[in-house]
Design an enzyme around this catalytic site. Structure first.
Site, PDB file in Angstrom:
ATOM      1  N   CYS A   2     -30.399   4.361 -17.030  1.00 17.98           N
ATOM      2  CA  CYS A   2     -29.904   2.971 -17.025  1.00 17.98           C
ATOM      3  C   CYS A   2     -31.104   2.034 -17.021  1.00 17.98           C
ATOM      4  O   CYS A   2     -32.219   2.426 -16.729  1.00 17.98           O
ATOM      5  CB  CYS A   2     -29.077   2.706 -15.781  1.00 17.98           C
ATOM      6  SG  CYS A   2     -27.727   3.859 -15.563  1.00 17.98           S
ATOM      7  N   ARG A  27     -31.750   2.286 -23.085  1.00 18.02           N
ATOM      8  CA  ARG A  27     -31.606   3.144 -21.885  1.00 18.02           C
ATOM      9  C   ARG A  27     -30.147   3.301 -21.486  1.00 18.02           C
ATOM     10  O   ARG A  27     -29.788   4.158 -20.695  1.00 18.02           O
ATOM     11  CB  ARG A  27     -32.394   2.548 -20.716  1.00 18.02           C
ATOM     12  CG  ARG A  27     -33.899   2.576 -20.862  1.00 18.02           C
ATOM     13  CD  ARG A  27     -34.578   1.997 -19.640  1.00 18.02           C
ATOM     14  NE  ARG A  27     -34.333   2.797 -18.463  1.00 18.02           N
ATOM     15  CZ  ARG A  27     -35.107   3.840 -18.105  1.00 18.02           C
ATOM     16  NH1 ARG A  27     -36.136   4.170 -18.865  1.00 18.02           N
ATOM     17  NH2 ARG A  27     -34.827   4.547 -17.040  1.00 18.02           N
ATOM     18  N   TRP A  74     -25.706   3.618 -18.296  1.00 16.11           N
ATOM     19  CA  TRP A  74     -25.368   4.804 -19.081  1.00 16.11           C
ATOM     20  C   TRP A  74     -24.585   5.679 -18.115  1.00 16.11           C
ATOM     21  O   TRP A  74     -25.160   6.344 -17.262  1.00 16.11           O
ATOM     22  CB  TRP A  74     -26.628   5.501 -19.578  1.00 16.11           C
ATOM     23  CG  TRP A  74     -26.338   6.656 -20.481  1.00 16.11           C
ATOM     24  CD1 TRP A  74     -26.244   7.975 -20.149  1.00 16.11           C
ATOM     25  CD2 TRP A  74     -26.084   6.607 -21.889  1.00 16.11           C
ATOM     26  NE1 TRP A  74     -25.945   8.735 -21.237  1.00 16.11           N
ATOM     27  CE2 TRP A  74     -25.839   7.927 -22.324  1.00 16.11           C
ATOM     28  CE3 TRP A  74     -26.030   5.588 -22.817  1.00 16.11           C
ATOM     29  CZ2 TRP A  74     -25.553   8.242 -23.662  1.00 16.11           C
ATOM     30  CZ3 TRP A  74     -25.750   5.892 -24.131  1.00 16.11           C
ATOM     31  CH2 TRP A  74     -25.523   7.200 -24.552  1.00 16.11           C
ATOM     32  N   ASN A 100     -30.627   3.497 -10.995  1.00 18.04           N
ATOM     33  CA  ASN A 100     -30.769   4.446 -12.104  1.00 18.04           C
ATOM     34  C   ASN A 100     -31.036   5.801 -11.504  1.00 18.04           C
ATOM     35  O   ASN A 100     -31.917   5.948 -10.657  1.00 18.04           O
ATOM     36  CB  ASN A 100     -31.933   4.056 -13.033  1.00 18.04           C
ATOM     37  CG  ASN A 100     -32.124   5.103 -14.127  1.00 18.04           C
ATOM     38  OD1 ASN A 100     -31.144   5.679 -14.606  1.00 18.04           O
ATOM     39  ND2 ASN A 100     -33.365   5.377 -14.493  1.00 18.04           N
ATOM     40  N   GLY A 101     -30.230   6.810 -11.909  1.00 17.51           N
ATOM     41  CA  GLY A 101     -30.458   8.171 -11.419  1.00 17.51           C
ATOM     42  C   GLY A 101     -29.163   8.776 -10.909  1.00 17.51           C
ATOM     43  O   GLY A 101     -28.067   8.352 -11.271  1.00 17.51           O
ATOM     44  N   GLU A 479     -30.801  26.666 -34.799  1.00 22.76           N
ATOM     45  CA  GLU A 479     -31.103  25.294 -34.367  1.00 22.76           C
ATOM     46  C   GLU A 479     -32.510  24.903 -34.821  1.00 22.76           C
ATOM     47  O   GLU A 479     -32.737  23.786 -35.284  1.00 22.76           O
ATOM     48  CB  GLU A 479     -30.962  25.175 -32.851  1.00 22.76           C
ATOM     49  CG  GLU A 479     -31.378  23.847 -32.273  1.00 22.76           C
ATOM     50  CD  GLU A 479     -30.664  22.644 -32.892  1.00 22.76           C
ATOM     51  OE1 GLU A 479     -29.641  22.823 -33.564  1.00 22.76           O
ATOM     52  OE2 GLU A 479     -31.178  21.511 -32.722  1.00 22.76           O
ATOM     53  N   LYS A 483     -33.454  21.665 -37.252  1.00 24.67           N
ATOM     54  CA  LYS A 483     -34.437  20.630 -36.901  1.00 24.67           C
ATOM     55  C   LYS A 483     -35.402  20.403 -38.062  1.00 24.67           C
ATOM     56  O   LYS A 483     -35.672  19.291 -38.468  1.00 24.67           O
ATOM     57  CB  LYS A 483     -35.236  21.043 -35.650  1.00 24.67           C
ATOM     58  CG  LYS A 483     -34.521  20.901 -34.332  1.00 24.67           C
ATOM     59  CD  LYS A 483     -34.238  19.492 -33.874  1.00 24.67           C
ATOM     60  CE  LYS A 483     -32.952  18.874 -34.302  1.00 24.67           C
ATOM     61  NZ  LYS A 483     -31.672  19.435 -34.107  1.00 24.67           N
ATOM     62  N   GLU A 486     -33.637  18.920 -41.394  1.00 23.53           N
ATOM     63  CA  GLU A 486     -33.012  17.580 -41.376  1.00 23.53           C
ATOM     64  C   GLU A 486     -34.035  16.458 -41.252  1.00 23.53           C
ATOM     65  O   GLU A 486     -33.724  15.319 -41.604  1.00 23.53           O
ATOM     66  CB  GLU A 486     -31.971  17.466 -40.266  1.00 23.53           C
ATOM     67  CG  GLU A 486     -32.508  17.465 -38.859  1.00 23.53           C
ATOM     68  CD  GLU A 486     -31.413  17.197 -37.820  1.00 23.53           C
ATOM     69  OE1 GLU A 486     -30.450  16.482 -38.105  1.00 23.53           O
ATOM     70  OE2 GLU A 486     -31.524  17.736 -36.707  1.00 23.53           O
ATOM     71  N   HIS A 502     -30.331  43.219 -45.788  1.00 23.29           N
ATOM     72  CA  HIS A 502     -29.064  43.148 -46.540  1.00 23.29           C
ATOM     73  C   HIS A 502     -29.098  42.042 -47.581  1.00 23.29           C
ATOM     74  O   HIS A 502     -28.052  41.628 -48.077  1.00 23.29           O
ATOM     75  CB  HIS A 502     -27.905  42.941 -45.548  1.00 23.29           C
ATOM     76  CG  HIS A 502     -27.775  44.061 -44.569  1.00 23.29           C
ATOM     77  ND1 HIS A 502     -27.366  45.327 -44.924  1.00 23.29           N
ATOM     78  CD2 HIS A 502     -28.072  44.118 -43.245  1.00 23.29           C
ATOM     79  CE1 HIS A 502     -27.382  46.116 -43.858  1.00 23.29           C
ATOM     80  NE2 HIS A 502     -27.798  45.413 -42.827  1.00 23.29           N
ATOM     81  N   LYS A 601     -26.602   9.183 -36.719  1.00 20.65           N
ATOM     82  CA  LYS A 601     -26.708   9.761 -35.386  1.00 20.65           C
ATOM     83  C   LYS A 601     -25.351  10.300 -34.929  1.00 20.65           C
ATOM     84  O   LYS A 601     -25.258  11.317 -34.306  1.00 20.65           O
ATOM     85  CB  LYS A 601     -27.211   8.724 -34.365  1.00 20.65           C
ATOM     86  CG  LYS A 601     -27.362   9.272 -32.955  1.00 20.65           C
ATOM     87  CD  LYS A 601     -28.268  10.498 -32.912  1.00 20.65           C
ATOM     88  CE  LYS A 601     -28.305  11.170 -31.561  1.00 20.65           C
ATOM     89  NZ  LYS A 601     -28.999  12.488 -31.636  1.00 20.65           N
TER      90      LYS A 601
HETATM   91  C1  AGP Z   1     -28.425  17.425 -35.010  1.00 17.59           C
HETATM   92  O1  AGP Z   1     -29.838  17.231 -34.965  1.00 17.59           O
HETATM   93  C2  AGP Z   1     -27.735  16.456 -35.914  1.00 17.59           C
HETATM   94  N1  AGP Z   1     -28.041  15.127 -35.583  1.00 17.59           N
HETATM   95  C3  AGP Z   1     -26.249  16.733 -36.060  1.00 17.59           C
HETATM   96  O2  AGP Z   1     -26.112  18.054 -36.522  1.00 17.59           O
HETATM   97  C4  AGP Z   1     -25.385  16.587 -34.780  1.00 17.59           C
HETATM   98  O3  AGP Z   1     -25.711  17.587 -33.878  1.00 17.59           O
HETATM   99  C5  AGP Z   1     -23.920  16.722 -35.189  1.00 17.59           C
HETATM  100  O4  AGP Z   1     -23.601  15.657 -36.051  1.00 17.59           O
HETATM  101  C6  AGP Z   1     -22.962  16.722 -33.996  1.00 17.59           C
HETATM  102  O5  AGP Z   1     -23.092  15.520 -33.292  1.00 17.59           O
HETATM  103  P1  AGP Z   1     -22.405  15.404 -31.848  1.00 17.59           P
HETATM  104  O6  AGP Z   1     -23.081  16.396 -30.966  1.00 17.59           O
HETATM  105  O7  AGP Z   1     -22.654  13.980 -31.437  1.00 17.59           O
HETATM  106  O8  AGP Z   1     -20.952  15.713 -32.009  1.00 17.59           O
END
Ligand code: AGP
Length: 606
Positions: A2, A27, A74, A100-101, A479, A483, A486, A502, A601
């Site tokens: 926060c 924040r 938050w 905050n915390g 994962e 990273k 993307e 395979h 996002k």
């Molecule tokens: C991950 O780095 C991406 N930004 C994307 O795959 C994200 O994880 C996905 O859109 C799911 O988002 P969410 O966790 O907010 O549901």
């Protein structure tokens, strides 16, 4: 996480506090509030929603005074609402606090205070603080405040204002940042530097256990009852850099925030050696009668779900299905009344995940949710919510949300195993201890930044990079590949190491880069064979392992040895350097790290 602001000086406090909150909206921004001393009385306003909603509420007020505090929230305990917004007050409105915390022992303190007749109005952990101050106040504000904070357990930054002492604000730091700004005609307190930059670049950085007594022309800092001499820190960041805490990008800042995010998330659910997931409302009988658990998510959250599958099946001996949300809702999932579906979503607004949640409920399932946004649609529509306490994640590439999701999934696995009696107390206690020790361990890979930046320079010209692992490391490699692809736009493919022969081995030729994850010692021999398969075709091996011995050096062209860690937590530790590697490759390639092309996002459309 926060935003906190306080001001005491010759200028009107309200515009200064509001501007400070505006500069810290990254924040937290699900609600906001202010308190100002006007004509010797505390006036306040607090509203759910973004700062503009509060500002609209304050359009007509005339609060010229120079003492005030403010908060942008938050939500962690208590969903976003007017009543849960800060500041919070005692019974009579003489003491107002912004926080905050996390106060871990707020339930027992609230019960103690209610038994003494204190009347609470919110569901927050914060509200115990002003009532504690009220209970302890006997004319000395500093003493009452210090007595109150000594009762608290957890991580907290607090700012207190009282109309009984209208010439000051008090600030206390314990594991959550607080800075004091030294101005010409007034002094400031804030949870982060950006709030101070329009007024001063001379600050005190408070340490844990320090109390700041801030008046218009003096700042005294106390620790253990004695005044301490603080060094003035000159801030030379520009405002934008300050919003990123001095880091070049939000992604790098959020990578570095992971030890704190994991600490805050674990602290919310862990007692000394047990897990508290009462929120799930799961009885032993219900846990023992569970036939399966279905996990549904997208992207990084889906990858977290895959890790969760391995861990929950291993510990709780419960079949786990993991679905991509956009597939789940159209494949006619086989669910019956009372089945459990766990959705995972950082934003809590991903359209596919939300639709899957609604489909699961339509089929009669009970829905649990792991999310980073308490006020989100997923949080509101799930039957039980387990928040991650990562704080706002701004960069499109998810980092601290992923590692905190893994922590919550591990705690769910422990909880289910305890209820189903499928793991020994010793085994589970060892894992709980490993979770307690995890934040410190996560600091280590963060020190490898230079090595990873050097490695990144050698990878920027490749068009294809492969990631392999076995078991939990296969889930982790998915994962890691996401990273890289993307944010650097390099084609990155992850696969189970055992699958190489395979098909994909056909693509491995001289110099093909292959990133290998090895955190599962029980699969080490098999993984070494897979690495040798790649090396035999000329593949270039980049090994990230937690085996703790040098024997593997011979296998790799480049190796980052990580400290040995409980195998269940291997994916949490291993992803940190791989996030950093992706970051530096993208940087080298001139990509927009925080806002990669074509991505958002939160994908709130199908
Ligand atoms: C991950 O780095 C991406 N930004 C994307 O795959 C994200 O994880 C996905 O859109 C799911 O988002 P969410 O966790 O907010 O549901």
């Amino acid at each position: 996480m926060c935003g906190l602001v306080g001001y005491v000086g010759e200028r009107p406090a309200l515009p200064i506090v509001l501007e400070g909150l505006r500069r810290m909206e990254y924040r937290g921004y699900d609600s906001a509030g202010v308190a100002v001393i006007v004509d010797g009385k505390l006036q306040w306003a607090k509203k759910k929603g973004r700062l503009e909603v509060l500002e609209a509420e304050l359009q007509t007020v005339d609060w010229p005074s120079g003492v005030g505090i403010g908060h942008s929230r938050w939500a962690s305990h208590g969903e976003p609402s007017d009543i849960n917004a800060h500041p919070h007050s005692d019974c009579n409105g003489h003491f107002m606090i912004v926080h905050n915390g996390i106060i871990e022992n707020f339930r027992e303190l609230r019960a103690e205070l209610e038994a003494k007749g204190h009347r609470f109005s919110s569901q927050t952990d914060t509200e115990v603080v002003p009532h504690l101050v009220e209970e302890l106040y006997a004319g000395n504000l500093e003493q009452a405040f210090l007595g109150a904070v000594k009762r608290l357990r957890g991580a907290f930054a607090l700012i207190l204002v009282s109309d009984l002492h209208p010439d000051r604000v008090l600030a206390y730091r314990q594991s959550s940042p607080l800075v004091v700004g030294l101005g010409d005609n007034g002094n400031f307190v804030a949870s982060d530097i950006p709030a101070l930059l329009p007024y001063t670049r001379e600050v005190y950085l408070l340490e844990d256990g320090e109390l700041a007594v801030v008046t218009a022309h003096e700042v005294r800092v106390m620790a253990d009852g004695k005044e301490v001499e603080k060094e003035v820190f000159h801030v030379d960041w520009d405002p934008l850099a300050a919003e990123k805490g001095g880091y070049e990008h939000f992604m790098l800042k959020e990578i570095h925030e992971q030890p704190q995010a994991v600490l805050a998330t674990a602290a919310a659910y862990l007692n000394e050696n047990s897990v508290n997931l009462a929120e799930l409302g799961l009885t032993e009988q219900a846990a023992r009668s569970m036939q399966k658990l279905t996990i549904v998510a997208c992207g990084t959250s889906y990858h977290a779900g895959l890790v969760g599958k391995y861990v929950i099946e291993d510990l709780a001996r419960l079949p786990v299905e993991v679905d991509i949300a956009s597939e789940f809702r159209y494949r006619k999932p086989v669910l019956k009344e009372g089945d459990i579906v766990l959705v995972i979503s950082q934003s809590g607004e991903t359209a596919d995940t939300l639709a899957a949640l609604r489909e699961a409920k339509r089929l009669g399932a009970r829905v649990w949710a792991i999310t980073n946004v308490l006020g989100s649609s997923v949080a509101r529509e799930a039957d039980a919510v387990l928040p991650t306490f990562a704080g706002p994640e701004i960069a499109v590439a998810s980092t601290k949300a992923y590692t905190t999701q893994l922590v919550v999934l591990t705690l769910i696995a422990i909880h289910l195993a305890q209820l189903r009696g499928t793991a020994s107390n010793e085994e589970l206690a060892a894992l709980v201890a490993a979770v307690h020790n995890l934040p410190a361990l996560l600091e280590e890979p963060l020190q490898q930044q230079d090595r990873l930046q050097q490695l990144a320079k050698t990878l920027t010209t490749h068009e294809d990079i492969f990631f392999i692992g076995r078991g939990l490391d296969f889930a982790g490699s998915l994962e890691a590949a996401l990273k890289l692809k993307e944010i650097s736009y390099i084609h990155a493919e992850a696969l189970a190491a055992g699958e190489l022969k395979h098909g994909t081995l056909a693509l491995i030729t001289q110099g093909t880069p292959v990133v290998c994850l090895l955190t599962q010692s029980q699969l080490r021999e098999k993984m070494e064979s897979s690495i040798e398969e790649v090396a035999a075709r000329g593949g270039e091996i980049f090994l990230f392992d937690t085996m703790g011995d040098g024997e593997l050096e011979r296998l790799a062209n480049w190796r980052l040895p990580l400290s040995p860690v409980h195998p269940v937590l291997g994916p949490v530790l291993a992803i940190i350097p791989l996030q950093m590697l992706a970051y530096f490759v993208a940087l080298e390639r001139g990509c927009d790290v925080d806002k990669p092309r074509n991505l958002a996002k939160s994908v709130t459309i199908e």
